[in-house]
Scaffold this motif. Structure first.
Motif, PDB file in Angstrom:
ATOM      1  N   GLN A 170      -1.104  30.196  56.092  1.00 42.43           N
ATOM      2  CA  GLN A 170      -0.133  29.484  55.266  1.00 42.43           C
ATOM      3  C   GLN A 170      -0.661  29.250  53.853  1.00 42.43           C
ATOM      4  N   SER A 171      -1.965  29.104  53.704  1.00 47.76           N
ATOM      5  CA  SER A 171      -2.551  28.957  52.376  1.00 47.76           C
ATOM      6  C   SER A 171      -2.305  30.215  51.548  1.00 47.76           C
ATOM      7  N   GLU A 213      -0.057  32.519  52.219  1.00 47.88           N
ATOM      8  CA  GLU A 213       1.400  32.672  52.108  1.00 47.88           C
ATOM      9  C   GLU A 213       1.957  31.853  50.937  1.00 47.88           C
ATOM     10  N   ARG A 214       1.526  30.594  50.809  1.00 46.78           N
ATOM     11  CA  ARG A 214       2.007  29.732  49.718  1.00 46.78           C
ATOM     12  C   ARG A 214       1.577  30.252  48.347  1.00 46.78           C
ATOM     13  N   LYS A 215       0.327  30.679  48.241  1.00 48.70           N
ATOM     14  CA  LYS A 215      -0.227  31.077  46.935  1.00 48.70           C
ATOM     15  C   LYS A 215       0.186  32.488  46.526  1.00 48.70           C
ATOM     16  N   GLY A 240       2.248  34.788  48.682  1.00 44.45           N
ATOM     17  CA  GLY A 240       3.446  35.340  49.309  1.00 44.45           C
ATOM     18  C   GLY A 240       3.184  35.913  50.692  1.00 44.45           C
ATOM     19  N   ARG A 282       6.373  26.724  63.072  1.00 40.10           N
ATOM     20  CA  ARG A 282       7.066  27.107  61.843  1.00 40.10           C
ATOM     21  C   ARG A 282       8.508  26.607  61.870  1.00 40.10           C
ATOM     22  N   LYS A 324       8.606  22.928  61.059  1.00 36.89           N
ATOM     23  CA  LYS A 324       8.333  22.677  59.642  1.00 36.89           C
ATOM     24  C   LYS A 324       9.435  23.210  58.726  1.00 36.89           C
ATOM     25  N   MET A 364      10.141  26.330  58.303  1.00 37.83           N
ATOM     26  CA  MET A 364       9.666  27.575  57.701  1.00 37.83           C
ATOM     27  C   MET A 364      10.325  28.761  58.402  1.00 37.83           C
TER      28      MET A 364
END
Length: 172
Positions: free
Chosen positions: A35-36, A38-40, A42, A117, A120, A122
């Motif tokens: 997820q780190s 993915e957030r930063k 993609g 997910r 959350k 997501m």
């Protein structure tokens, strides 16, 4: 062996609970790093790194389980079934293993990753591409004659009664 001394103080039931905790911790770490990225960077970049991690980890996991179980060089589908039951996921997800003739079908009935997910808000993890690497690599490390194919896995769900389904076959 300090760690063995620490562990030997626990009862069997406590050790089983500890394995469950370790399994959840392992899955949490897998999700946190993914997820780190993915957030930063993609989803595409996160999936690339996920595939590379699973390409190596699944073989390590399979070989260690194979050694622990004392499976021979080519234990076939029976050996694969035994090994699948000892993966970290086996402690976390509800699954089913069916062996019919020269095929084994592994079904993840419920998946903690997708449920987390979903909770959350997501989008589901598009795990089919990485799943192919993971399950095929695991099976081949158990027995190099085993092939794997995906029957259903997000985003290509063909069986809505489960999270994913994989079929393994023994080729001679």
């Amino acid at each position: 062996m300090q760690n063995r001394e620490n562990l030997s103080a626990f009862t069997k039931e406590e050790l089983i609970r500890l394995i469950e905790i370790y399994s959840k911790n392992w899955l949490a770490m897998d999700g946190v790093w993914f997820q780190s990225v993915e957030r930063k960077l993609g989803m595409e970049e996160a999936m690339y790194h996920d595939a590379e991690a699973w390409r190596r980890f699944t073989v390590i996991e399979a070989r260690r389980i194979k050694e622990f179980l004392g499976l021979g060089e080519r234990p076939g589908l029976e050996g694969l079934a035994r090994a699948l039951r000892l993966r970290f996921y086996a402690n976390l997800n509800q699954d089913r293993i069916q062996v019919e003739g020269d095929t084994l079908t592994y079904t993840s009935v419920d998946c903690r990753v997708q449920r987390a997910r979903e909770r959350k808000g997501m989008p589901f993890h598009p795990c089919k591409a990485v799943g192919i690497i993971e399950y095929e690599g695991f099976a081949r490390a158990i027995d190099d004659r085993i092939t794997c194919r995906c029957l259903s896995c997000y985003p290509e769900v063909t069986d809505p009664s489960c999270c994913c389904k994989w079929q393994f076959a023994l080729r001679e």
